[in-house]
Design a protein around this motif. Structure first.
Motif, PDB file in Angstrom:
ATOM      1  N   UNK A 293      50.000  81.563  36.973  1.00  7.44           N
ATOM      2  CA  UNK A 293      50.710  82.684  37.604  1.00  7.44           C
ATOM      3  C   UNK A 293      49.857  83.433  38.617  1.00  7.44           C
ATOM      4  N   UNK A 294      48.860  82.747  39.187  1.00 12.95           N
ATOM      5  CA  UNK A 294      48.093  83.365  40.272  1.00 12.95           C
ATOM      6  C   UNK A 294      48.956  83.407  41.529  1.00 12.95           C
ATOM      7  N   UNK A 295      48.869  84.452  42.333  1.00  8.60           N
ATOM      8  CA  UNK A 295      49.683  84.536  43.554  1.00  8.60           C
ATOM      9  C   UNK A 295      49.444  83.353  44.485  1.00  8.60           C
ATOM     10  N   UNK A 296      50.529  82.753  44.965  1.00  9.26           N
ATOM     11  CA  UNK A 296      50.430  81.668  45.929  1.00  9.26           C
ATOM     12  C   UNK A 296      50.051  80.325  45.360  1.00  9.26           C
ATOM     13  N   UNK A 297      49.883  80.221  44.029  1.00 10.84           N
ATOM     14  CA  UNK A 297      49.454  78.959  43.450  1.00 10.84           C
ATOM     15  C   UNK A 297      50.554  77.910  43.475  1.00 10.84           C
TER      16      UNK A 297
ATOM     17  N   UNK B 148      61.725  94.153  40.118  1.00 10.26           N
ATOM     18  CA  UNK B 148      60.940  93.224  40.921  1.00 10.26           C
ATOM     19  C   UNK B 148      60.815  91.900  40.171  1.00 10.26           C
ATOM     20  N   UNK B 149      61.098  90.816  40.911  1.00 16.83           N
ATOM     21  CA  UNK B 149      60.928  89.460  40.387  1.00 16.83           C
ATOM     22  C   UNK B 149      59.840  88.793  41.223  1.00 16.83           C
ATOM     23  N   UNK B 150      58.580  88.871  40.798  1.00 12.96           N
ATOM     24  CA  UNK B 150      57.483  88.392  41.646  1.00 12.96           C
ATOM     25  C   UNK B 150      57.569  86.892  41.933  1.00 12.96           C
ATOM     26  N   UNK B 151      57.217  86.524  43.149  1.00 12.12           N
ATOM     27  CA  UNK B 151      57.162  85.109  43.509  1.00 12.12           C
ATOM     28  C   UNK B 151      56.201  84.358  42.596  1.00 12.12           C
ATOM     29  N   UNK B 152      55.077  84.977  42.236  1.00 12.45           N
ATOM     30  CA  UNK B 152      54.068  84.290  41.418  1.00 12.45           C
ATOM     31  C   UNK B 152      54.661  83.804  40.096  1.00 12.45           C
ATOM     32  N   UNK B 153      55.736  84.473  39.611  1.00 11.46           N
ATOM     33  CA  UNK B 153      56.409  84.067  38.378  1.00 11.46           C
ATOM     34  C   UNK B 153      57.602  83.172  38.664  1.00 11.46           C
ATOM     35  N   UNK B 154      58.484  83.618  39.568  1.00 11.91           N
ATOM     36  CA  UNK B 154      59.716  82.861  39.830  1.00 11.91           C
ATOM     37  C   UNK B 154      59.440  81.523  40.492  1.00 11.91           C
TER      38      UNK B 154
ATOM     39  N   UNK C 204      60.860 101.319  39.651  1.00  7.74           N
ATOM     40  CA  UNK C 204      61.271  99.934  39.434  1.00  7.74           C
ATOM     41  C   UNK C 204      60.611  99.326  38.203  1.00  7.74           C
ATOM     42  N   UNK C 205      61.347  98.471  37.541  1.00  8.66           N
ATOM     43  CA  UNK C 205      60.761  97.591  36.539  1.00  8.66           C
ATOM     44  C   UNK C 205      60.259  96.334  37.220  1.00  8.66           C
ATOM     45  N   UNK C 206      59.490  95.537  36.498  1.00  8.32           N
ATOM     46  CA  UNK C 206      58.945  94.291  37.040  1.00  8.32           C
ATOM     47  C   UNK C 206      58.806  93.301  35.896  1.00  8.32           C
ATOM     48  N   UNK C 207      59.029  92.037  36.192  1.00  7.97           N
ATOM     49  CA  UNK C 207      58.875  91.027  35.159  1.00  7.97           C
ATOM     50  C   UNK C 207      57.423  90.973  34.686  1.00  7.97           C
ATOM     51  N   UNK C 208      57.235  90.949  33.387  1.00  9.54           N
ATOM     52  CA  UNK C 208      55.906  90.764  32.817  1.00  9.54           C
ATOM     53  C   UNK C 208      55.519  89.292  32.919  1.00  9.54           C
ATOM     54  N   UNK C 209      54.223  89.030  32.879  1.00 10.20           N
ATOM     55  CA  UNK C 209      53.763  87.639  32.845  1.00 10.20           C
ATOM     56  C   UNK C 209      54.373  86.978  31.609  1.00 10.20           C
ATOM     57  N   UNK C 210      55.038  85.824  31.754  1.00 10.38           N
ATOM     58  CA  UNK C 210      55.721  85.196  30.630  1.00 10.38           C
ATOM     59  C   UNK C 210      54.798  84.914  29.449  1.00 10.38           C
ATOM     60  N   UNK C 211      55.374  84.997  28.281  1.00  4.86           N
ATOM     61  CA  UNK C 211      54.655  84.860  27.016  1.00  4.86           C
ATOM     62  C   UNK C 211      54.177  83.429  26.815  1.00  4.86           C
ATOM     63  N   UNK C 212      52.865  83.261  26.617  1.00  2.85           N
ATOM     64  CA  UNK C 212      52.324  81.926  26.371  1.00  2.85           C
ATOM     65  C   UNK C 212      52.859  81.334  25.076  1.00  2.85           C
ATOM     66  N   UNK C 213      53.288  82.197  24.159  1.00  2.00           N
ATOM     67  CA  UNK C 213      53.844  81.700  22.904  1.00  2.00           C
ATOM     68  C   UNK C 213      55.138  80.945  23.107  1.00  2.00           C
ATOM     69  N   UNK C 214      55.825  81.231  24.214  1.00  2.00           N
ATOM     70  CA  UNK C 214      57.079  80.541  24.523  1.00  2.00           C
ATOM     71  C   UNK C 214      56.846  79.405  25.506  1.00  2.00           C
ATOM     72  N   UNK C 215      56.057  79.664  26.541  1.00  2.13           N
ATOM     73  CA  UNK C 215      55.891  78.694  27.619  1.00  2.13           C
ATOM     74  C   UNK C 215      54.531  78.012  27.620  1.00  2.13           C
TER      75      UNK C 215
END
Length: 465
Positions: free
Chosen positions: A334-338, A212-218, A317-328
């Motif tokens: 990353x709230x849904x629909x933001x 799963x590649x959530x919209x909130x991340x992608x 299924x796997x799912x993308x984790x919330x991206x690491x703040x240390x990188x980004x």
């Protein structure tokens, strides 16, 4: 090379944008050309040519205003691409008025009342009326865009066709300005406590591995260079045209890595690959410039649906984790629909695009099918309301089945009795009819109507009324 202190007229970043407006589609008289022949090449008027050349040497308010006045005096609409590009340089009232007035007189389109609509209206006219600005234009535009961001210059110089170059627009960010995800962290579905059942996700399965590649991340990063089922893939999400596609990163004996180029065409994301610097149109997967020009990326099945439905169908299924703040950093919540909330709330486009027929709203979400000889766009909302449909695509019967957020298509060309589609069971690889017959799934996509039409103007659509 000096950089412009660019004052963007209306366009915020393609990924960090806070809002924007554009005018309704405007119909204008087409430039007269011979049917079936390429547009004539402009013969630059000396005064105008000298004036626009000065703009890239000294991009000041005075040189922009002088160039607009010189272009206006030519009376030649083939200078419109120069003016559309120069609109991005300054918010000075006098210079802007000179460009707006020149555009109105050269195109025959009355100037829009709203300040921010000038770019989208006249940029849209340029799309619908392909004027050839001449061979000199590509080098001029490359130098101009190089003032905005240095890497743009070499990217633009790869484009051979001046008309294509005129349609390539700056998306409001530098190259790589929307940070892609490279080898993103993946967790198990039962660890993703941040996910909500009704939020949208892109779902993919390759060689038995589901993700799963959530919209909130992608919707914030727009691109993930990943490996799924042992295959190098790129999930590319154009937020402006609401299009996600899962491409193979294999091209010949190369495995490519993609970035956001910072450029758009028809308000659709242009990617750049790091290895060859080729430019790729996101919706079609075709390289439009560079060493790999004309190459088309292979793609994998992708489903747009809710997280709840995806996990029910793919519990492992796997799912993308919330991206690491240390990188980004703490750049996104990353709230849904933001992401793009203001853009999705209205019908306006932020960037120039082809004028799509008003049989559907410009931002109507459509499930799309390209069979080579024929294309189809299906209103997702109408399909959800009506239920599964047997449709004709260029004489080939297909079954369209809604998901919770999108649709899947199945090949009915060799089917027997279709029967009651309401009793059919649709899956990721086939749909089982009431008779027990299995119809194989077809490769499909999803986007806003305007974006699909711009890429496939001969497309059919449903519902037809």
């Amino acid at each position: 090379m000096r950089r412009l202190a660019v004052l963007v007229l209306l366009l915020a970043a393609c990924g960090d944008a806070a809002g924007g407006t554009s005018a309704p589609a405007t119909t204008a008289p087409a430039v007269t050309t011979t049917v079936g022949a390429p547009p004539p090449t402009a013969a630059p008027a000396p005064e105008a040519a000298e004036a626009v050349a000065q703009v890239v040497e000294d991009p000041s308010v005075l040189t922009v205003a002088a160039a607009a006045a010189a272009i206006h005096d030519t009376g030649d609409p083939r200078w419109v691409p120069y003016l559309v590009d120069m609109l991005r340089l300054t918010g000075d009232e006098q210079a802007f008025a000179a460009m707006r007035n020149a555009l109105a007189d050269l195109t025959g389109v009355p100037p829009p009342e709203e300040f921010g609509d000038v770019y989208t209206v006249y940029g849209g006219w340029m799309y619908d009326n392909p004027v050839d600005p001449g061979a000199e234009y590509v080098e001029w535009k490359a130098r101009l865009y190089g003032l905005i961001d240095g890497p743009f210059e070499e990217l633009i110089l790869q484009i051979d066709d001046p008309v294509l170059a005129s349609r390539v627009q700056w998306g409001g960010v530098a190259r790589g300005g929307i940070p892609e995800l490279n080898n993103p962290t993946v967790i198990d579905a039962d660890e993703a406590s941040y996910m909500q059942p009704d939020e949208l996700t892109f779902g993919a399965e390759v060689n038995g591995e589901a993700r799963s590649y959530p919209h909130r991340i992608l919707d914030h990063h727009e691109l993930a260079n990943d490996t799924l089922g042992g295959e190098p893939v790129a999930l590319v999400d154009c937020t402006l045209c609401r299009t996600g596609v899962l491409y193979s990163r294999r091209v010949g004996d190369q495995v490519l890595q993609f970035q956001t180029s910072g450029l758009l065409i028809n308000s659709n994301k242009i990617m750049v690959d790091v290895a060859t610097e080729s430019l790729w149109e996101q919706l079609t997967g075709v390289a439009i410039a560079g060493p790999l020009e004309g190459t088309e990326l292979d793609r994998f099945f992708l489903t747009v649906t809710t997280w709840g439905d995806w996990v029910a169908e793919n519990p492992g299924s796997g799912v993308l984790a919330i991206p690491d703040e240390g990188i980004y950093g703490a750049r996104y919540s990353y709230a849904p629909g933001e992401a793009y909330e203001a853009y999705y709330a209205g019908d306006e486009l932020w960037f120039p695009a082809f004028d799509a027929p008003d049989v559907l709203r410009a931002k109507e979400e459509v499930a799309t099918l390209d069979l080579g000889e024929a294309q189809l766009a299906v209103s997702v909302a109408a399909l959800v309301e009506a239920g599964p449909q047997l449709l004709d695509v260029g004489g080939r019967p297909v079954v369209a089945v809604p998901t919770d957020g999108g649709a899947r298509f199945y090949d009915a060309a060799d089917a027997g009795d279709i029967g009651d589609l309401a009793a059919a069971t649709a899956g990721p690889e086939a749909v089982a009819l009431a008779s027990g017959e299995q119809l194989p799934r077809l490769q499909s996509g999803q986007s806003f109507w305007f974006a699909w039409y711009g890429a496939f103007p001969d497309t059919a659509w449903w519902p037809e009324g």
